[in-house]
Design an enzyme around this catalytic site. Structure first.
Site, PDB file in Angstrom:
ATOM      1  N   TYR A 112       0.956  -1.227  -0.075  1.00  0.00           N
ATOM      2  CA  TYR A 112       0.025   0.092   0.093  1.00  0.00           C
ATOM      3  C   TYR A 112       0.927   1.359   0.119  1.00  0.00           C
ATOM      4  CZ  TYR A 112      -3.499  -3.220   1.108  1.00  0.00           C
ATOM      5  OH  TYR A 112      -4.501  -4.593   0.895  1.00  0.00           O
ATOM      6  N   PRO A 125     -11.251  -0.678  -2.712  1.00  0.00           N
ATOM      7  CA  PRO A 125     -12.394  -1.305  -3.258  1.00  0.00           C
ATOM      8  C   PRO A 125     -13.534  -0.519  -2.992  1.00  0.00           C
ATOM      9  CG  PRO A 125     -10.974  -2.807  -1.705  1.00  0.00           C
ATOM     10  CD  PRO A 125     -10.598  -1.383  -1.394  1.00  0.00           C
ATOM     11  N   HIS A 346      -7.553   0.878   1.472  1.00  0.00           N
ATOM     12  CA  HIS A 346      -7.259  -0.433   1.675  1.00  0.00           C
ATOM     13  C   HIS A 346      -6.126  -0.477   2.901  1.00  0.00           C
ATOM     14  CE1 HIS A 346      -7.541  -4.457   1.364  1.00  0.00           C
ATOM     15  NE2 HIS A 346      -7.974  -4.675   0.144  1.00  0.00           N
ATOM     16  N   LYS A 422     -24.201 -20.933  -3.096  1.00  0.00           N
ATOM     17  CA  LYS A 422     -23.304 -21.891  -2.509  1.00  0.00           C
ATOM     18  C   LYS A 422     -23.840 -23.176  -2.278  1.00  0.00           C
ATOM     19  CE  LYS A 422     -22.630 -19.359   1.292  1.00  0.00           C
ATOM     20  NZ  LYS A 422     -22.239 -18.796   2.669  1.00  0.00           N
ATOM     21  N   LYS A 426     -22.138 -27.177  -2.231  1.00  0.00           N
ATOM     22  CA  LYS A 426     -22.525 -28.182  -0.804  1.00  0.00           C
ATOM     23  C   LYS A 426     -23.008 -29.165  -0.925  1.00  0.00           C
ATOM     24  CE  LYS A 426     -22.401 -24.002   2.261  1.00  0.00           C
ATOM     25  NZ  LYS A 426     -23.467 -23.269   3.303  1.00  0.00           N
ATOM     26  N   PRO A 432     -17.710 -24.417  -2.053  1.00  0.00           N
ATOM     27  CA  PRO A 432     -18.279 -23.450  -2.943  1.00  0.00           C
ATOM     28  C   PRO A 432     -16.982 -22.570  -3.439  1.00  0.00           C
ATOM     29  CG  PRO A 432     -19.537 -23.555  -0.941  1.00  0.00           C
ATOM     30  CD  PRO A 432     -18.398 -24.443  -0.679  1.00  0.00           C
ATOM     31  N   TYR A 455      -4.604 -15.070  -8.174  1.00  0.00           N
ATOM     32  CA  TYR A 455      -4.587 -14.702  -6.852  1.00  0.00           C
ATOM     33  C   TYR A 455      -5.804 -14.606  -6.257  1.00  0.00           C
ATOM     34  CZ  TYR A 455      -3.348 -11.217  -3.103  1.00  0.00           C
ATOM     35  OH  TYR A 455      -3.109 -10.890  -1.931  1.00  0.00           O
ATOM     36  N   SER A 457      -7.388 -13.912  -2.531  1.00  0.00           N
ATOM     37  CA  SER A 457      -6.822 -13.351  -0.901  1.00  0.00           C
ATOM     38  C   SER A 457      -7.177 -14.414   0.013  1.00  0.00           C
ATOM     39  CB  SER A 457      -7.606 -12.191  -0.472  1.00  0.00           C
ATOM     40  OG  SER A 457      -7.812 -11.035  -1.439  1.00  0.00           O
ATOM     41  N   SER A 459      -7.160 -15.133   4.130  1.00  0.00           N
ATOM     42  CA  SER A 459      -6.902 -14.401   5.708  1.00  0.00           C
ATOM     43  C   SER A 459      -5.801 -14.978   6.242  1.00  0.00           C
ATOM     44  CB  SER A 459      -8.345 -14.268   6.248  1.00  0.00           C
ATOM     45  OG  SER A 459      -8.126 -13.612   7.583  1.00  0.00           O
ATOM     46  N   THR A 468      -3.072 -10.599   5.074  1.00  0.00           N
ATOM     47  CA  THR A 468      -3.457 -11.967   3.853  1.00  0.00           C
ATOM     48  C   THR A 468      -2.068 -12.744   3.380  1.00  0.00           C
ATOM     49  OG1 THR A 468      -3.362 -10.278   1.760  1.00  0.00           O
ATOM     50  CG2 THR A 468      -5.403 -10.447   2.985  1.00  0.00           C
ATOM     51  N   SER A 557     -11.104 -12.042  -5.141  1.00  0.00           N
ATOM     52  CA  SER A 557     -11.352 -12.107  -3.682  1.00  0.00           C
ATOM     53  C   SER A 557     -12.833 -12.470  -3.347  1.00  0.00           C
ATOM     54  CB  SER A 557     -10.963 -10.919  -3.096  1.00  0.00           C
ATOM     55  OG  SER A 557     -11.086 -10.724  -1.791  1.00  0.00           O
TER      56      SER A 557
HETATM   57  N1  COA Z   1     -18.903 -30.111   1.446  1.00  0.00           N
HETATM   58  C1  COA Z   1     -20.151 -29.317   2.022  1.00  0.00           C
HETATM   59  N2  COA Z   1     -19.861 -27.891   2.267  1.00  0.00           N
HETATM   60  C2  COA Z   1     -18.494 -27.367   2.419  1.00  0.00           C
HETATM   61  C3  COA Z   1     -17.514 -28.147   1.901  1.00  0.00           C
HETATM   62  C4  COA Z   1     -17.800 -29.452   1.407  1.00  0.00           C
HETATM   63  N3  COA Z   1     -16.688 -30.083   0.769  1.00  0.00           N
HETATM   64  N4  COA Z   1     -16.468 -27.272   2.258  1.00  0.00           N
HETATM   65  C5  COA Z   1     -16.988 -26.107   2.572  1.00  0.00           C
HETATM   66  N5  COA Z   1     -18.233 -26.065   2.701  1.00  0.00           N
HETATM   67  C6  COA Z   1     -18.998 -25.142   3.444  1.00  0.00           C
HETATM   68  C7  COA Z   1     -18.323 -24.436   4.723  1.00  0.00           C
HETATM   69  O1  COA Z   1     -18.570 -25.201   5.845  1.00  0.00           O
HETATM   70  C8  COA Z   1     -18.971 -23.122   4.485  1.00  0.00           C
HETATM   71  O2  COA Z   1     -20.338 -23.089   5.100  1.00  0.00           O
HETATM   72  P1  COA Z   1     -21.289 -21.889   5.603  1.00  0.00           P
HETATM   73  O3  COA Z   1     -21.682 -21.255   4.344  1.00  0.00           O
HETATM   74  O4  COA Z   1     -22.129 -22.399   6.320  1.00  0.00           O
HETATM   75  O5  COA Z   1     -20.212 -20.942   6.279  1.00  0.00           O
HETATM   76  C9  COA Z   1     -19.191 -22.803   3.190  1.00  0.00           C
HETATM   77  O6  COA Z   1     -19.363 -24.110   2.628  1.00  0.00           O
HETATM   78  C10 COA Z   1     -18.008 -21.755   2.397  1.00  0.00           C
HETATM   79  O7  COA Z   1     -16.826 -22.680   2.557  1.00  0.00           O
HETATM   80  P2  COA Z   1     -15.948 -22.244   1.439  1.00  0.00           P
HETATM   81  O8  COA Z   1     -16.708 -22.295   0.291  1.00  0.00           O
HETATM   82  O9  COA Z   1     -14.898 -23.611   1.264  1.00  0.00           O
HETATM   83  O10 COA Z   1     -15.021 -21.052   1.737  1.00  0.00           O
HETATM   84  P3  COA Z   1     -14.599 -20.485   3.172  1.00  0.00           P
HETATM   85  O11 COA Z   1     -15.784 -19.856   3.734  1.00  0.00           O
HETATM   86  O12 COA Z   1     -13.815 -21.396   3.851  1.00  0.00           O
HETATM   87  O13 COA Z   1     -13.694 -19.045   2.692  1.00  0.00           O
HETATM   88  C11 COA Z   1     -11.602 -18.121   1.880  1.00  0.00           C
HETATM   89  C12 COA Z   1     -12.397 -19.295   2.062  1.00  0.00           C
HETATM   90  C13 COA Z   1     -10.308 -18.323   1.277  1.00  0.00           C
HETATM   91  C14 COA Z   1     -12.389 -17.124   1.226  1.00  0.00           C
HETATM   92  C15 COA Z   1     -11.392 -17.928   3.431  1.00  0.00           C
HETATM   93  O14 COA Z   1     -10.629 -18.980   4.018  1.00  0.00           O
HETATM   94  C16 COA Z   1     -10.621 -16.599   3.599  1.00  0.00           C
HETATM   95  O15 COA Z   1      -9.530 -16.566   3.729  1.00  0.00           O
HETATM   96  N6  COA Z   1     -11.301 -15.431   3.830  1.00  0.00           N
HETATM   97  C17 COA Z   1     -10.991 -14.239   3.931  1.00  0.00           C
HETATM   98  C18 COA Z   1     -10.772 -13.577   2.403  1.00  0.00           C
HETATM   99  C19 COA Z   1     -10.396 -12.169   2.563  1.00  0.00           C
HETATM  100  O16 COA Z   1      -9.895 -11.557   3.634  1.00  0.00           O
HETATM  101  N7  COA Z   1     -10.803 -11.500   1.656  1.00  0.00           N
HETATM  102  C20 COA Z   1     -10.811  -9.960   1.447  1.00  0.00           C
HETATM  103  C21 COA Z   1      -9.487  -9.511   1.182  1.00  0.00           C
HETATM  104  S1  COA Z   1      -9.682  -7.757   1.435  1.00  0.00           S
HETATM  105  C1  HC5 Z   2     -15.016  -5.093   0.000  1.00  0.00           C
HETATM  106  C2  HC5 Z   2     -14.427  -6.161  -0.724  1.00  0.00           C
HETATM  107  C3  HC5 Z   2     -12.797  -5.853  -0.775  1.00  0.00           C
HETATM  108  C4  HC5 Z   2     -11.884  -7.212  -1.329  1.00  0.00           C
HETATM  109  C5  HC5 Z   2     -10.546  -6.434  -1.302  1.00  0.00           C
HETATM  110  C6  HC5 Z   2      -9.586  -7.272  -1.595  1.00  0.00           C
HETATM  111  O1  HC5 Z   2      -9.587  -8.650  -1.768  1.00  0.00           O
HETATM  112  O2  HC5 Z   2      -8.285  -6.899  -1.506  1.00  0.00           O
HETATM  113  C7  HC5 Z   2      -6.977  -7.678  -1.463  1.00  0.00           C
HETATM  114  C8  HC5 Z   2      -6.315  -7.856  -0.449  1.00  0.00           C
HETATM  115  C9  HC5 Z   2      -5.205  -8.825  -0.095  1.00  0.00           C
HETATM  116  O3  HC5 Z   2      -4.415  -8.629   0.594  1.00  0.00           O
HETATM  117  O4  HC5 Z   2      -5.577  -9.799  -0.836  1.00  0.00           O
HETATM  118  C10 HC5 Z   2      -6.301  -7.421  -2.786  1.00  0.00           C
HETATM  119  N1  HC5 Z   2      -6.865  -7.346  -4.159  1.00  0.00           N
HETATM  120  C11 HC5 Z   2      -7.972  -6.530  -4.496  1.00  0.00           C
HETATM  121  C12 HC5 Z   2      -5.867  -7.283  -5.073  1.00  0.00           C
HETATM  122  C13 HC5 Z   2      -7.151  -8.915  -4.215  1.00  0.00           C
END
Ligand code: COA
Ligand code: HC5
Length: 629
Positions: A112, A125, A346, A422, A426, A432, A455, A457, A459, A468, A557
Site C-alpha cells: 500500500y 475497493p 485499503h 453456495k 455444498k 463453494p 491470486y 486473498s 486471511s 493476507t 477475492s
Molecule cells: N462440503 C460441503 N460444504 C462445504 C464443503 C464441502 N466439501 N467445503 C466447504 N463447505 C461449506 C463450509 O462449511 C461453509 O459453510 P457456511 O456457508 O455455512 O459458512 C461454506 O461451504 C463456504 O466454505 P468455502 O466455500 O470452502 O469457503 P470459506 O468460507 O472457507 O472461505 C476463503 C475461503 C479463502 C475465502 C477464506 O478462507 C478466507 O480466507 N476469507 C477471507 C478472505 C479475505 O480476507 N478477503 C478479503 C481481502 S480484502
Molecule cells: C469489499 C471487498 C474488498 C476486497 C478487497 C481485496 O480482496 O483486496 C485484496 C487484499 C489482499 O491483501 O489480498 C487485494 N486484491 C483486491 C488485489 C485482491
C-alpha cells in the site's frame, strides 16, 4: 471471556436504535481487546525447503516446461545448505522474535504505502448496497442520518470492546483491523505514504466529514454529554449542510486525492502551505469517517455496473469523483437516486471487517425510525474552506484529466449469477469457494487457451496482526481439469474426477494459506530481508518465472456478507482481470473488471465465460450418474 463479550454485543444491538437509552462515547481503556489479542499465535515462518518445493509446483501450470529447468537450478542454489536462502531465513526468524508479526508492517509498506499508482481503481475497493427507495433529497439525508447512526452504534461496540470475536476454520481471529478503520486516513508522501489514526489518542475524534456538491463540512456527531446524536439530530444537521451547498462552488479539491501518489504528495505539500487549507485537510483526516451525498448518476440500462463505478471512482470529474476524499479510510456514499454503498482505502484493513460493519448498519437502518422530537438547537456544521491558488487550480485540472482517463479505461461489470449459489457445490460435498475458483480457471482457459497466475486473498487473521496471503488458484490439478473439460474424447466420469481433484487441490491450498504456510508472503519476506541485509538480490527473484508468477492476470477475492451486496476492485496488471464475489446461498454476486486499453481482455466476454463455466460444471455433475463416480 469473549463469549460474554459476544452476548453483550448482541444485547446492545437490541437497544431500540432511536430510543432514549444511548451509549456514551468511551475513551478506550485497553482491556478485553488486548486480552484476546495476547492469546493469538504469532505468524509462522514456513520452512525454507517447503516454500521452495511449493514455489516450483505453482510454476508448473503457468510456465513452459523448458523454462522451468533454469528456475529449478536457481531454486536449488538458493536453498542449498549454508546458502543465501538459509541466511535470509535466519534473518526472518530474528525479525519474528523481535516483532509482533514479522510480516504485517512490511506488507502494509509494500502493498500500500510504497505503491504509487492512484488508490482509485488500483487499490481502494468499492461496495454497492441494495438500492433504497427515497423520495427526494429529504429521503436521501434521512437515509444518511440513519446510516451515520448505524455506524456510530457499531463504533460503540469498537470503543467498548464488545465486538464479537470472528472465527475462521474454527480459529478465533485477530480483531485489530476493527480499531484501524474509524478516525483514520492515508497521508500522501513524496515517495511513501503513511496512515494516521485518531481513534487511539486520549481525545478521540467526535466529528465526521460530510461532502455535498464537492464541498466539505465538519459535522459533530456527539452531544456535549458524549452521547451520539440521534437520527433526528443528525437529520437536522445534514439539512443545514444541504441547504448551504445547493450549488457546486469553487474547485473540487477532493479530486486531488485520486492522483498518482507522487503527484498528490507534491500537490499536498503545496496545498497545506496555506493555514486554512491545512486546517481543513486536518479536519477531514481526523474525522471519524466521510459521508458523500452524491448526485444521481445518468440513467443507464445496466444500473448495477453504473452503481459499482460510482462506488469505485465516482464516475469522473463531471459526476461524483470530486465529491470524495479518497485518502479517507471509510467513505459512505448515499446518492440522490437511492444508490448507496461505500469506498474504502485499503491500507488499514481487509474487506471482512468493513463488511461486518456494513451488515450491522443495514440491520440498524431497517429498525431505525425518525421520531419527530424537538431537539436542542445545535451549531451549524462549519464548512471546510480552501484557499485556491493558481498552482492548486492547475493541480486540480491535471487530476481531473488523469482521473477521467482512468475512468474511461476501466471496463467494470456486475453480474448477478442467479443459476445457483453456495448450496449446489455444498450438495455435491464440494467447497463453494473452490468450485467458483475452478470455474474462473475454466472461463479463462476457454478465452485464452492457457492458464495464468491467479491470486485469491486468504486471511492470515488467525495470527496476531495478520493480514493476507495468496491462494494460487492455477494448479497442476486445475490445469488438468480445464484442459480436459472441452475434450469430446474424454468420458464425463473422468472429467468429474479431474474436477474433484482440482477442487480438492484448491481447498487444500486454502487450508495451507490460512495456516500461514503459503509461499507468497514468505518469498516476499525473504526478498525484503535481502534488501534489509543489503545483500545482492538472490537470482530467483530476478528470474522470468518469478515475474510471471507475480503477474496476476486474474486477481480475485471472496468476501462473504449477510447483506446482498456487490464488491468490486480494479485489475492489478494492465492485461488482467479483477473478479470479486460474494457467494450467497442461491446466487453469487460478481463484479469483474479489466482495462479497455488492453486488447487481450474483455470484461463482458469474461463474465459470459464465468457464467457458462459454472453452469457447465454443475451440469456435468448432475448428468454424470453417481454410481459411475
Ligand atoms: N462440503 C460441503 N460444504 C462445504 C464443503 C464441502 N466439501 N467445503 C466447504 N463447505 C461449506 C463450509 O462449511 C461453509 O459453510 P457456511 O456457508 O455455512 O459458512 C461454506 O461451504 C463456504 O466454505 P468455502 O466455500 O470452502 O469457503 P470459506 O468460507 O472457507 O472461505 C476463503 C475461503 C479463502 C475465502 C477464506 O478462507 C478466507 O480466507 N476469507 C477471507 C478472505 C479475505 O480476507 N478477503 C478479503 C481481502 S480484502
Ligand atoms: C469489499 C471487498 C474488498 C476486497 C478487497 C481485496 O480482496 O483486496 C485484496 C487484499 C489482499 O491483501 O489480498 C487485494 N486484491 C483486491 C488485489 C485482491
Amino acid at each position: 471471556m469473549w463469549g460474554i463479550l459476544a452476548r453483550t454485543a448482541v444485547k446492545s444491538r437490541m437497544v431500540k436504535p432511536c430510543g432514549l437509552v444511548r451509549p456514551v462515547l468511551a475513551t478506550r481503556i485497553p482491556g478485553r481487546y488486548l486480552a484476546h489479542q495476547e492469546g493469538l499465535p504469532g505468524l509462522p515462518i514456513p520452512p525454507l525447503q517447503q516454500t521452495c518445493e511449493r514455489y516450483l509446483a505453482v510454476l508448473e501450470p503457468i510456465m513452459e516446461t523448458e523454462e522451468l529447468g533454469h528456475t529449478r537450478e536457481l531454486v536449488a542454489e538458493f536453498q542449498k545448505p549454508g546458502g543465501i536462502g538459509e541466511k535470509l531465513q535466519d534473518g526472518l526468524k530474528k525479525r519474528a522474535s523481535k516483532t509482533e508479526n514479522w510480516l504485517s508492517a512490511w506488507w502494509v509498506q509494500t502493498a500500500y504505502l510504497d505503491y504509487r499508482l492512484p488508490v482509485v481503481v488500483h487499490s481502494s475497493p468499492g461496495l454497492v448496497l441494495p438500492r433504497v427507495e427515497f423520495s427526494g433529497w429529504q429521503g436521501q439525508i434521512r437515509h444518511a442520518a440513519k446510516t451515520i447512526a448505524g455506524v456510530l452504534d457499531f463504533k460503540t461496540m469498537i470503543d467498548n470492546e464488545t465486538l464479537p470475536v470472528e472465527h475462521l476454520g474454527g480459529k478465533p481471529l485477530c480483531m485489530n483491523q476493527y480499531y484501524q478503520v474509524l478516525s483514520s486516513c492515508r497521508i500522501p508522501g513524496l515517495k511513501r505514504d503513511s496512515v494516521v489514526n485518531y481513534a487511539k489518542g486520549t481525545v478521540p475524534s467526535t466529528h465526521i466529514t460530510v461532502v455535498h456538491n464537492c464541498q466539505f463540512f465538519a459535522m459533530d456527531v456527539y452531544n456535549s454529554d458524549r452521547t451520539p446524536l440521534t437520527v433526528e439530530q443528525l437529520y437536522v444537521q445534514l439539512e443545514k449542510i444541504w441547504n448551504s451547498s445547493l450549488e457546486t462552488d469553487g474547485e473540487p479539491v477532493g479530486i486531488l486525492t485520486s492522483e498518482h501518489r507522487d503527484t498528490w504528495g507534491k500537490a499536498y505539500m503545496n496545498l497545506i502551505k496555506d493555514r486554512t487549507n491545512r486546517d481543513s485537510v486536518q479536519a477531514i483526516q481526523k474525522s471519524i469517517f466521510v459521508v458523500c451525498l452524491d448526485a444521481a448518476m445518468p440513467r443507464v440500462s445496466d444500473e448495477m455496473s453504473s452503481a459499482a463505478a460510482q462506488m469505485l471512482h465516482g464516475g469522473g470529474s463531471r459526476l461524483n469523483s470530486g465529491n470524495r476524499w479518497f485518502d479517507k479510510t471509510l467513505q459512505f456514499i448515499i446518492s440522490e437516486d437511492g444508490t448507496c454503498g461505500l469506498i474504502y482505502e485499503h491500507a488499514p484493513a481487509e474487506g471482512p471487517p468493513i463488511v461486518a460493519l456494513i451488515d450491522h448498519v443495514i440491520e440498524y437502518v431497517k429498525k431505525s425510525e425518525i421520531v419527530d422530537l424537538p431537539t436542542e438547537p445545535l451549531p451549524v456544521p462549519p464548512k471546510l474552506r480552501f484557499e485556491i491558488t493558481p498552482q492548486i487550480t492547475k493541480d486540480i485540472e491535471e487530476a481531473k484529466k488523469n482521473l477521467n482517463i482512468m475512468v474511461d479505461d476501466l471496463d467494470l461489470r456486475v453480474m448477478v449469477f442467479d443459476h445457483f449459489g453456495k448450496s449446489i457445490p455444498k450438495a455435491f460435498k464440494m467447497s463453494p469457494d473452490a468450485f467458483i475458483q475452478v470455474g474462473l480457471q475454466l472461463a479463462y482457459y476457454r478465452l485464452h487457451q492457457k492458464c495464468c497466475s491467479t491470486y485469491e486473498s486468504a486471511s492470515l487473521r488467525a495470527f496476531k496482526l495478520g493480514r493476507t496471503d495468496t491462494i494460487r488458484s492455477a494448479s497442476v490439478d486445475s490445469a488438468n481439469f480445464t484442459k480436459a473439460f472441452d475434450n469430446p474424447g474424454m468420458q464425463n466420469t473422468e472429467k468429474v474426477a479431474l474436477m474433484e481433484n482440482a477442487i480438492k487441490a484448491h481447498r487444500s491450498y486454502t487450508d495451507m494459506a490460512i495456516r500461514g504456510q503459503a509461499i507468497d508472503r514468505h518469498l516476499l519476506g525473504l526478498k525484503l530481508q535481502a534488501t534489509e541485509d543489503q545483500v545482492h538480490l538472490p537470482e530467483i527473484f530476478k528470474d522470468r518465472a518469478y515475474a510471471t508468477a507475480m503477474h496476476y492476470k486474474i486477481s480475485t477475492s471472496q468476501v462473504p456478507a449477510k447483506t446482498d451486496c456487490v464488491m468490486c476492485f480494479g485489475p492489478v496488471v494492465p492485461d488482467g482481470y479483477a473478479v470479486c464475489y460474494n457467494p450467497m446461498e442461491n446466487h453469487i454476486n460478481f463484479a469483474m473488471s479489466s482495462f479497455n486499453g488492453c486488447g487481450e481482455t474483455d470484461t463482458a466476454r469474461m463474465a459470459k465465460a464465468i457464467e457458462k463455466a459454472l453452469t457447465d460444471m454443475r451440469k456435468l455433475l448432475e448428468t454424470t450418474p453417481k454410481s459411475k463416480l
